[in-house]
Structures are given as structure tokens and as C-alpha cells.
Design an enzyme around this catalytic site. Structure first.
Site, PDB file in Angstrom:
ATOM      1  N   ASP A 154       0.879  -1.263  -0.086  1.00 31.96           N
ATOM      2  CA  ASP A 154       0.016  -0.012  -0.133  1.00 31.96           C
ATOM      3  C   ASP A 154       0.835   1.273   0.091  1.00 31.96           C
ATOM      4  O   ASP A 154       0.403   2.388  -0.622  1.00 31.96           O
ATOM      5  CB  ASP A 154      -1.120  -0.031   1.207  1.00 31.96           C
ATOM      6  CG  ASP A 154      -2.117  -0.891   0.937  1.00 31.96           C
ATOM      7  OD1 ASP A 154      -2.075  -1.738   0.084  1.00 31.96           O
ATOM      8  OD2 ASP A 154      -3.085  -0.634   1.702  1.00 31.96           O
ATOM      9  N   SER A 178     -17.669   4.752   5.403  1.00 30.75           N
ATOM     10  CA  SER A 178     -16.139   4.654   5.634  1.00 30.75           C
ATOM     11  C   SER A 178     -15.574   6.130   6.018  1.00 30.75           C
ATOM     12  O   SER A 178     -16.034   7.290   5.577  1.00 30.75           O
ATOM     13  CB  SER A 178     -15.350   4.449   4.384  1.00 30.75           C
ATOM     14  OG  SER A 178     -14.164   4.736   4.556  1.00 30.75           O
ATOM     15  N   LYS A 202       0.463  -6.536   2.077  1.00 30.92           N
ATOM     16  CA  LYS A 202      -0.064  -5.171   2.152  1.00 30.92           C
ATOM     17  C   LYS A 202       0.262  -4.217   3.188  1.00 30.92           C
ATOM     18  O   LYS A 202       0.409  -3.001   3.143  1.00 30.92           O
ATOM     19  CB  LYS A 202      -1.708  -5.471   2.035  1.00 30.92           C
ATOM     20  CG  LYS A 202      -2.576  -4.218   1.811  1.00 30.92           C
ATOM     21  CD  LYS A 202      -3.895  -4.844   1.918  1.00 30.92           C
ATOM     22  CE  LYS A 202      -4.577  -3.643   1.024  1.00 30.92           C
ATOM     23  NZ  LYS A 202      -5.065  -2.290   1.442  1.00 30.92           N
TER      24      LYS A 202
END
Ligand code: DC
Length: 666
Positions: A52, A174, A429
Site C-alpha cells: 500500500d 467509511s 499489504k
């Protein structure tokens, strides 16, 4: 870092020791973007190196930021900020599956103006972004959906900004949409800008991280409860010069749970987590409260935690997890070890994460034998009733790092079953070395650590096949021949005659050997090449006939049997060193084929010699290895025979993996 298709974790018995966590993903990606938007350089220490953050760094470079490494091991990143001005006004950016890159970059680029396309992996195109796009459109930004309405990929075009009205954004799907706006709006705050949240704001701790970091970069957002935020007129990003990223509190949850679930390894008192502690600005640090409720014993300092088993079995809990959405997944696995039914509430946001985490967790927990009730925004987990109700499972990980990490903890099951984690590399990740860190602080019973033995004559291709098998399974690799070669080499160096059994055994017992990747060191000297010559092989064969030398090397060879497993090659791996190995292979090929292969290797390295001469040498060496008294070369009783005279290395590997799979309970 495991890049195998699956990783089999043997039943784990205890835990103890210290781990240092990688940097927080949420903080890393926010800091990278803020540094990029600021004037001047920012040195970022302890930045997380993961998929990421790589996505974010690549995008920032494409937009004209400079990114350099500093520090002795290149562990710090120096970001040359854009000062709120884009150098590059046109770009196609790939966001992978990084929500922490996709959302804030969309907002920043939409406000800065230019022509941009932002896309990601297929799952990213299923993760909603409409609430952010709607908010940005109110501001006059021009944004088009290139695929499905409401989801990435997106095209951004220059628009006419209108900053006089409050901006409304939904906060109940979110919190990343609000974060994105709060990080982007200072770029255009010629006047005060108000953001109003519609609906109940979820995951507030992440907004606190955002506000905290904005402050470090010179932006003081005014907050009225959790509904109204004002970016003051004239806000300007200023680099703090240097910034440290704290360890990832969500990643800490696996080790906190580990300390709570596992009994301490002898001589070790629980698990020490370094890099994150009571002073953390991350919301997931509150996982420690939940873990304590379940029975963990936790002590903290400002930047470390110490965990040991408290109450056992763990206590079932009922908890609203809105404040720890990511770490709460770990509670779902802890629930397998609880004394009753655990209820995790208010976790609706799980449905739009890397995968639908509610459905995924329910499915995988059931595979292990738990009873699970799944609701729109809750999970109710009842553990297997008794040890015999646990089931052996291959855990599907849905390209979701957290599923892979939290299910590794199921390996402490009382039924002592191994756990298979499919696609284990998805942990990259946020925590590329997760499994290495886990195995560095856990122990299994030696008999539970699987060993695959590949024995056979010289030049049969054992080394290559064993190394590839180890790589495919994520296991350690032992080249036992190298230890005999090293012993002979060290003896010659010390002036000890090769037929002096006592002398060579003394040297073998204290061999200062170190394996570093493909290199082998004797003390400080890299001897990888020196021990690979034909003469070194012949010398090794001579000293290997001494039974005292063989005994001297026994413990050293057995010490390679470490989690999660071992592939060992040699002459007596299956017959003597690891008699209990789960799979033993006797690899051979005709003497002519082996001589031809060795000839090919030799012409590039040593002085050319004929195939016939090599064949004679090989046969002499085989004869000695097979006829010696001590541990002669021969197939183990239960060995599988593999003649690779006419087999490619890929086919041989497939055969080994097929046999291996046949021994597994999955
Ligand atoms: O596998 P290799 O060619 O590197 O091994 C060198 C010598 O070491 C071999 O001729 C015999 C000896 N050896 C042994 O006796 N037992 C082992 N497990 C490995 C090697």
C-alpha cells in the site's frame, strides 16, 4: 517473505520473545501525502515498506515529487514536497487495493485540477467511493466514473471550484471519505471551509489520526463534535522537517492475541511488542482494552507493550467494535478460545473493506469448527465445543492481509491440528514479514515441525530440487553436504589431516558456520565458492566416512528443523538425521546423466575435463558413500524413489509437491 501458494502452520505450542512492528499503514500513507503537498523536504523515519505504501510512493513520484532514501540502511524516506502545486497535471495512476491512497489522492487531485485517471485491482473497483465523489462534486470538481457508477476507476478533469457553501459528506460508510476531504481542502482554503458530516461518523479514531497529523503539518482543523469541521482560511501545509511513524497498532493485535492465547515458552515471559504503546495516536491501540476483557494480561510503556496469558480459557465478550474496526477481526479468532459465545457488534464497515470481511470471517471460522451467526453488521461466534470438534482447514484469505494474519492464531488449537493459510503473501499489504515475525516468537513440538528429506548420490540434482521445494512451501532449507564440505575445508585450513578422525571431529563440532541467503560463511569468510569445487567434494566424502564427524554434525543439522518446516538434502537425512520425516525421497539419475550435468557446470567454472573422467569420479564417490560403515548412502525404508534421468526440474518439483500434498491432512 513467503511467496508460496500456501503456508502450512504446524500446531503451535507456546510463545515468547520480542517483536518490532512495521510502521503503521494509516499513518504512513497519510504522512506521505501530507509531505508531498507541503513546501520543503520531509524525512520520514520508520516508514512502512508494503504494497500500500509502494502504491502511494509510485503515484507521488508520477506527480512530480522527489523520493529519496536516507539512513544507514535506507530505512528513512526523504520526500521533496510539491508545495501545493502540481508539476504533472496529467497522469494515469494505479492504486492497487490501497484505500488509504485511492481516497485522499482522488480528493487532492480533484481540487488541484488536472486530467487524471485513478484505477486499481478488481476489488478496488468494488469498493464504494460515491460519498466522496458526491462531496467533491458539490465543490465544483469534475469527476466521471469510468466503470460502474459509484465505484473506481475514476477520471478527474479540471472544474470550477465553489467554496462558499458547507460541504456535506456521509460518514457512515467509511471515515476515509472525510479524511480525504480534510487532507485535501487545506490546498484551496483561501477562505474558511466547512465540512458537515451526514449520518453517524464511524471509525472516529481514524479521523483523530488525520487531525493529529494535519496539526504536525501546520493545519489546525476546528472541530465541533464529530459533525462539523472547519478548515481555517489561509491554511498552508508546512513540513515538520522530520517525522517518525509509530508501529502499526492493528498489526500489534495479532501479537497481543498471541500473548493472550499461547502459554509462555520456557524461560520467556510472554510477548514484548516494540514500536507502539500507550502513547499511540492510533485508534486500534484500544484493542488492548478488548483483549484485557477477554483475559489478556497487558502492561504498557509509552511505546511498548508486554502481554502474557491471564485468564484461560479466554472470556467470551459482547462488544461494540466501531472504534477498532480492523483490530476487531483478531477478536473473532480469539473467540475460538473463549468459554462461550462472543458477539462483535457494529462492524458493518467490514463489508466494504479488502473483501466482505463479515462473510469471509464467518465462512473461515466455521471451517475450523466454530458455530457462527452472521448479521448485516455483527458476528456471533461460538467456539468448537471440545478439542475433538476442531477441524483441519485450509483458510481462504480473499486477498485480505488481515484474514491471513489473524487466522494464523488458529494454530494454537487444542486439537493440535496444523492450519493452512492460502495465498500467504497477501500479508505484504501491511506486514510483509508477518510470518517470519510470528515464527520468531512461537514454538512447536519438534515432532510437529515437518521435514522433507531428499537424499541421493552426487550430482543427482538434490540441491536444486530441495531448494525449490523449500521455496515453494515457504520452508527452511538445509544443504547437509555443505556442512561436510565445510568441515573438510576447515580441517585443511587448520592443517588437520583428513584421516585424523578425532581432529576433524573436533573441528566439525565447533564449526563457525553461518548461512546468509545463498552464501555460506566460515567465521567472517565467504567460502561459498571454495567449498563447491570437485576437490572439496571429494575431501568431504572422505571425512564423511568418520562416524565421530557424523555425530559431531548431528545437532547442527537437527537445529535447522524450525518453524514452519524444513527441506533437507544429503545422504542420510531420511535414514539417520530425521528418521521421523513425513516425506523421504531418494533422488537418483543414471551415472552418465549425472556426469553430463556435472560436466556442464564444470566447464563454466573449473578446468575442462571429459565426461568419462567425471563419471569415474562420481562412481568412485558414490561407491565410498554407499559402502562406508557410518550412515551409508541408501534409500530409507519408506523412501519414494525418483529417477530424474529424463525428468525436467519442474516435473520433478511437481512430483515432490504431489507426494507432499498426499501426506497432508488438508
Ligand atoms: O551433497 P554434496 O556433494 O555436497 O556432499 C559432499 C559429500 O559429503 C558427499 O560425498 C558425502 C558427504 N555427505 C554425507 O556423507 N552425508 C550427507 N548428509 C551429506 C553429504
Amino acid at each position: 517473505m513467503f511467496d508460496s501458494e500456501y503456508l502450512d502452520i504446524p500446531p503451535l505450542a507456546s510463545a515468547g520473545g520480542a517483536v518490532r512492528l512495521p510502521g503503521s499503514k494509516s499513518i504512513s500513507n497519510r504522512v506521505l501525502l501530507l509531505a508531498a503537498l507541503s513546501h520543503g523536504q520531509t524525512t520520514v523515519h520508520d516508514l512502512l515498506a508494503s504494497d500500500d505504501t509502494a502504491v502511494m510512493l509510485a503515484a507521488l513520484k508520477q506527480l512530480g515529487c522527489t523520493v529519496a532514501k536516507s539512513g544507514r540502511n535506507g530505512e528513512s524516506a526523504v520526500i521533496g514536497g510539491l508545495g501545493g502545486q502540481l508539476v504533472q497535471r496529467k497522469a494515469t495512476l494505479f492504486m492497487g487495493n490501497a484505500g488509504t491512497a485511492m481516497r485522499p489522492l482522488t480528493a487532492a487531485l480533484a481540487l488541484l485540477g488536472g486530467e487524471f485517471e485513478l484505477s486499481g485491482v478488481p476489488r478496488m473497483h468494488e469498493r464504494p467511493i460515491a460519498d466522496l465523489v458526491d462531496a467533491l462534486r458539490q465543490l465544483g470538481c469534475s469527476i466521471e466514473y469510468l466503470g460502474n457508477e459509484g465505484f473506481p476507476p475514476l477520471r478527474l478533469l479540471p472544474g470550477q471550484l465553489k467554496l462558499d457553501q458547507p460541504i456535506h459528506v456521509r460518514g457512515d460508510v467509511s471515515s476515509q471519505f472525510l479524511t480525504a476531504l480534510l487532507m485535501a481542502l487545506p490546498l484551496v482554503a483561501r477562505r474558511a471551509i466547512r465540512v458537515e458530516v451526514i449520518g453517524e461518523l464511524i471509525s472516529r479514531p481514524y479521523i483523530e489520526i488525520t487531525l493529529n497529523l494535519l496539526k504536525r503539518f501546520g493545519i489546525q482543523i476546528e472541530r465541533d463534535g464529530w459533525q462539523r469541521f472547519t478548515i481555517p482560511a489561509g491554511s498552508q501545509y508546512r513540513s515538520p522537517g522530520e517525522i517518525h511513524i509509530e508501529g502499526d497498532a492493528s498489526s500489534a493485535s495479532y501479537f497481543i492475541a498471541l500473548g493472550a492465547i499461547a502459554g509462555s515458552t520456557d524461560g520467556q515471559n510472554g510477548i514484548e511488542i516494540m514500536g507502539v504503546g500507550a502513547d499511540s495516536i492510533q485508534g486500534d491501540i484500544r484493542f488492548i482494552e478488548a483483549a484485557r476483557m477477554m483475559g489478556a494480561k497487558i502492561d504498557s510503556t509509552p511505546n511498548s507493550l508486554h502481554i502474557s496469558r491471564g485468564i484461560w480459557p479466554l472470556k467470551a465478550i459482547e462488544l461494540d467494535c466501531n472504534h477498532i474496526p480492523d483490530a476487531a477481526m483478531t477478536l473473532a479468532v480469539m473467540a475460538l478460545y473463549a468459554d462461550g459465545t462472543t458477539m462483535l457488534r457494529n462492524i458493518g464497515s467490514w463489508r466494504v473493506k479488502e473483501t466482505d470481511r463479515i462473510a469471509a470471517m464467518a465462512c473461515e471460522l466455521q471451517k475450523l469448527g466454530a458455530t457462527v451467526e452472521e448479521g448485516a453488521d455483527y458476528l456471533k461466534i461460538t467456539p468448537p465445543r471440545q478439542a475433538s470438534a476442531w477441524k483441519c482447514a485450509a483458510i481462504h484469505t480473499y486477498d485480505d492481509h488481515r484474514i491471513a494474519m489473524c487466522f494464523s492464531l488458529a494454530a494454537f488449537n487444542p486439537a493440535e491440528l496444523p492450519v493452512r493459510i492460502l495465498d500467504p503473501k497477501c500479508v505484504a499489504k501491511t506486514f510483509p514479514d508477518y510470518f517470519e515475525a510470528l515464527f520468531s516468537v512461537t514454538k512447536a513440538k519438534t515432532a510437529d515441525i515437518p521435514v522433507i528429506c531428499i537424499d541421493g548420490p552426487t550430482a543427482s540434482g538434490k540441491g536444486t530440487l530441495a531448494a525449490l521445494t523449500a521455496h515453494r512451501l515457504g520452508y527452511h532449507y538445509l544443504d547437509s553436504g555443505a556442512l561436510y564440505r565445510l568441515s573438510a575445508f576447515a580441517a585443511s585450513r587448520a592443517g588437520v589431516a583428513l584421516d585424523d578422525e578425532d581432529g576433524v571431529a573436533r573441528i566439525a563440532r565447533e564449526l563457525p558456520v553461518r548461512f546468509a541467503g545463498c552464501s555460506i560463511f566460515l567465521g567472517e569468510e565467504d567460502v561459498s565458492k571454495a567449498i563447491r569445487t570437485e576437490a572439496a567434494g571429494m575431501a568431504a566424502s572422505r571425512i564423511s566416512a568418520h562416524s565421530q564427524v557424523r555425530t559431531a554434525l548431528m545437532d547442527l543439522q537437527r537445529s535447522f528443523r524450525e518453524l514452519p518446516g524444513l527441506v533437507a538434502d544429503g545422504r542420510d537425512m531420511g535414514t539417520v538425521v530425521f528418521p521421523d520425516a513425513s516425506l523421504k525421497i531418494y533422488l537418483t539419475a543414471s551415472a552418465l546423466h549425472r556426469a553430463e550435468r556435472r560436466h556442464k557446470q564444470l566447464i563454466s567454472k573449473e578446468k575442462p575435463t571429459t565426461i568419462a573422467a567425471i563419471q569415474l569420479d562420481l562412481e568412485a564417490r558414490d561407491a565410498r558413500d554407499m559402502s562406508r560403515q557410518a550412515a551409508p548412502l541408501k534409500p530409507a525404508d519408506n523412501a519414494r524413489l525418483l529417477d530424474n534421468s529424463y525428468l525436467s526440474i519442474e516435473k520433478s518439483l511437481d512430483q515432490v509437491i504431489e507426494w507432499w500434498q498426499g501426506t497432508r491432512p488438508f
